[in-house]
Design an enzyme around this catalytic site. Structure first.
Site, PDB file in Angstrom:
ATOM      1  N   GLY A 163       0.839  -1.179   0.000  1.00  0.00           N
ATOM      2  CA  GLY A 163       0.000   0.000   0.000  1.00  0.00           C
ATOM      3  C   GLY A 163       0.878   1.233   0.000  1.00  0.00           C
ATOM      4  O   GLY A 163       1.303   1.727  -1.040  1.00  0.00           O
ATOM      5  N   SER A 164       1.201   1.731   1.186  1.00  0.00           N
ATOM      6  CA  SER A 164       2.109   2.869   1.282  1.00  0.00           C
ATOM      7  C   SER A 164       3.516   2.507   0.798  1.00  0.00           C
ATOM      8  O   SER A 164       4.284   3.377   0.396  1.00  0.00           O
ATOM      9  CB  SER A 164       2.171   3.361   2.734  1.00  0.00           C
ATOM     10  OG  SER A 164       0.899   3.808   3.170  1.00  0.00           O
ATOM     11  N   ILE A 184      -9.002  -0.611  -5.120  1.00  0.00           N
ATOM     12  CA  ILE A 184      -8.921   0.409  -6.160  1.00  0.00           C
ATOM     13  C   ILE A 184     -10.244   1.171  -6.266  1.00  0.00           C
ATOM     14  O   ILE A 184     -11.263   0.624  -6.699  1.00  0.00           O
ATOM     15  CB  ILE A 184      -8.552  -0.218  -7.514  1.00  0.00           C
ATOM     16  CG1 ILE A 184      -7.265  -1.057  -7.378  1.00  0.00           C
ATOM     17  CG2 ILE A 184      -8.411   0.863  -8.576  1.00  0.00           C
ATOM     18  CD1 ILE A 184      -6.071  -0.302  -6.805  1.00  0.00           C
ATOM     19  N   THR A 185     -10.218   2.431  -5.860  1.00  0.00           N
ATOM     20  CA  THR A 185     -11.388   3.291  -5.950  1.00  0.00           C
ATOM     21  C   THR A 185     -11.725   3.560  -7.412  1.00  0.00           C
ATOM     22  O   THR A 185     -10.832   3.811  -8.223  1.00  0.00           O
ATOM     23  CB  THR A 185     -11.136   4.620  -5.216  1.00  0.00           C
ATOM     24  OG1 THR A 185     -10.828   4.342  -3.847  1.00  0.00           O
ATOM     25  CG2 THR A 185     -12.354   5.517  -5.285  1.00  0.00           C
ATOM     26  N   GLU A 210      -2.520  14.162  -3.496  1.00  0.00           N
ATOM     27  CA  GLU A 210      -3.521  13.249  -2.951  1.00  0.00           C
ATOM     28  C   GLU A 210      -3.736  13.496  -1.464  1.00  0.00           C
ATOM     29  O   GLU A 210      -4.883  13.537  -0.984  1.00  0.00           O
ATOM     30  CB  GLU A 210      -3.072  11.805  -3.188  1.00  0.00           C
ATOM     31  CG  GLU A 210      -4.004  10.762  -2.626  1.00  0.00           C
ATOM     32  CD  GLU A 210      -3.584   9.342  -2.985  1.00  0.00           C
ATOM     33  OE1 GLU A 210      -4.079   8.398  -2.338  1.00  0.00           O
ATOM     34  OE2 GLU A 210      -2.754   9.174  -3.901  1.00  0.00           O
ATOM     35  N   ARG A 263     -32.542  18.989  20.786  1.00  0.00           N
ATOM     36  CA  ARG A 263     -32.812  17.793  21.585  1.00  0.00           C
ATOM     37  C   ARG A 263     -32.750  18.156  23.070  1.00  0.00           C
ATOM     38  O   ARG A 263     -31.736  18.678  23.550  1.00  0.00           O
ATOM     39  CB  ARG A 263     -31.778  16.716  21.267  1.00  0.00           C
ATOM     40  CG  ARG A 263     -31.817  15.515  22.191  1.00  0.00           C
ATOM     41  CD  ARG A 263     -32.965  14.572  21.856  1.00  0.00           C
ATOM     42  NE  ARG A 263     -32.767  13.278  22.513  1.00  0.00           N
ATOM     43  CZ  ARG A 263     -33.176  12.996  23.747  1.00  0.00           C
ATOM     44  NH1 ARG A 263     -33.794  13.917  24.468  1.00  0.00           N
ATOM     45  NH2 ARG A 263     -32.967  11.792  24.244  1.00  0.00           N
ATOM     46  N   HIS A 306     -25.116  12.523  19.719  1.00  0.00           N
ATOM     47  CA  HIS A 306     -26.412  12.162  19.143  1.00  0.00           C
ATOM     48  C   HIS A 306     -27.086  11.037  19.930  1.00  0.00           C
ATOM     49  O   HIS A 306     -28.239  10.684  19.656  1.00  0.00           O
ATOM     50  CB  HIS A 306     -26.250  11.722  17.681  1.00  0.00           C
ATOM     51  CG  HIS A 306     -26.196  12.847  16.703  1.00  0.00           C
ATOM     52  ND1 HIS A 306     -25.100  13.663  16.551  1.00  0.00           N
ATOM     53  CD2 HIS A 306     -27.117  13.287  15.810  1.00  0.00           C
ATOM     54  CE1 HIS A 306     -25.340  14.552  15.608  1.00  0.00           C
ATOM     55  NE2 HIS A 306     -26.552  14.360  15.143  1.00  0.00           N
TER      56      HIS A 306
END
Length: 394
Positions: free
Chosen positions: A145-146, A171-172, A257, A283, A353
């Site tokens: 990866g890196s 892979i995007t 990137e 709320r 939340h």
């Protein structure tokens, strides 16, 4: 007495970094997100991809060509324009949509724009800018990866072709892209930094297949794939840049990137704070709005301070990049700090939340899942901190 929160003006209104042209882009992207993304994003999440007509619409509006030459339909803007685009797409609350667009604009097509031959650019750049052709970049592998030097996909010369064999992972845009910028080793015996070459591989090339679409924790509307190359013959003329110089092209674009991901993370963080501020002021618990609880409003105040610091770090790094100043240290700081901060923000905002934050119908639940990968993709936090550490003594 209830404490009334003050909704801040748009962050960019106080920034000295951006020109009127940048602010016009910001307003245009924000309108697009409000009218054409948010109403449909949930469906895209279920479908697992962003429709092509939406991406073509982004091309028509000029979002895919902000940094590219006018001859291809681009606007010839600078790195700060990328920061604006990334931040505003991040504010959409749909991280999968944002990364689909940003991989195309700032992580994949740049290899063609920066290193492509005149013939390659003539064949593809207008369609890339117009959104008619979508790009993916195929560098990451199961064991690399890196660590770009560790890739195992090979490209063997065979006459006027190269034969690619190997696999790519995570892979995007991998399922639906038209053009793939693929890293492969052309000289396995050479020094690692001189053994990698980038190739332009078109969808439908024999021997190139999408092995499978991947089922992810977050970024659900971003299609992500494993790719396979089995005796895939690619013309030698499809080399992007120089043979053996792919490692340097990849490392050079990592800066863009990482800046892109950092800006996107700050847009997401601000959107999460806005959603949470709205929630805690309406709320009620124990007879009063949650914002009346000192612990809650002070934690939100601190998170807001951190996000402002992260945003200014992103803006400064973008300005340095636009001035063509060496900013590897600052961009590495951006990726490390903002990738971690967006997760801290999401964790706390989901907590505020309460039970509703844990429900799939809640935007903050989706945003929390989406944020997790931003401390991983594009350079894990630990890798980024090493890049910073190496430069501390300079």
């Amino acid at each position: 007495m209830s404490v009334q929160p003050v909704v801040p003006e748009a962050p960019s209104a106080r920034s000295p970094y951006f020109s009127e042209e940048h602010e016009m882009l910001r307003a245009q992207v924000r309108r697009f997100v409000e009218t054409e993304v948010k109403p449909h994003g949930e469906k895209w999440e279920k479908d697992g991809f962003v429709p092509r007509d939406v991406l073509r619409r982004m091309g028509e509006l000029g979002f895919f060509g902000i940094r590219y030459p006018a001859e291809y339909g681009g606007s010839e803007m600078d790195e700060l324009a990328t920061v604006v685009l990334s931040e505003e797409l991040g504010r959409s609350t749909f991280g999968g949509f944002a990364i689909t667009a940003l991989v195309h604009t700032d992580m994949a097509s740049v290899h063609i724009a920066n290193a492509g031959t005149p013939a390659q650019k003539a064949a593809h750049m207008e369609d890339i800018v117009a959104g008619r052709k979508i790009c993916a970049v195929a560098v990451t592998e199961p064991d690399a990866g890196s660590d770009v030097k560790g890739i195992r996909t090979t490209a063997r010369r065979d006459g006027d072709h190269f034969v690619l064999n190997g696999a790519k992972m995570f892979i995007t845009n991998g399922v639906h892209a038209d053009l793939y910028c693929v890293a492969a080793k052309t000289a396995p015996d050479a020094r690692p930094s001189q053994s990698v070459t980038m190739f332009l591989v078109e969808k439908g090339t024999p021997g190139f297949t999408v092995s499978r679409a991947l089922d992810k924790h977050g970024w659900r509307c971003s299609d992500t794939a494993e790719l396979s190359f089995q005796d895939c013959r690619v013309p030698a003329e499809n080399i992007l840049g120089q043979e053996g110089r792919g490692f340097y092209a990849i490392m050079s674009n990592f800066q863009n990137e990482r800046l892109t991901i950092g800006a996107m993370a700050m847009g997401e963080s601000q959107a999460a704070l806005d959603l949470t501020l709205d929630y805690v002021t309406t709320r009620k618990a124990f007879g009063a709005p949650l914002f009346d609880k000192q612990a809650i409003r002070q934690r939100l105040a601190m998170l807001s301070s951190k996000v402002e610091a992260g945003r200014q770090l992103v803006y400064h790094a973008g300005w340095l990049a636009a001035q063509k100043v060496d900013c590897v240290r600052e961009v590495s700081m951006v990726k490390a700090y903002c990738g971690e901060l967006v997760n801290e923000v999401m964790y706390s905002c989901l907590q505020f939340h309460g039970g509703m934050g844990y429900m799939r119908e809640s935007a903050i639940e989706r945003m929390t899942r989406d944020a997790r990968v931003q401390a991983i993709g594009g350079g894990a936090t630990e890798v980024m901190l090493e890049e910073v550490a190496k430069r501390l003594a300079r």
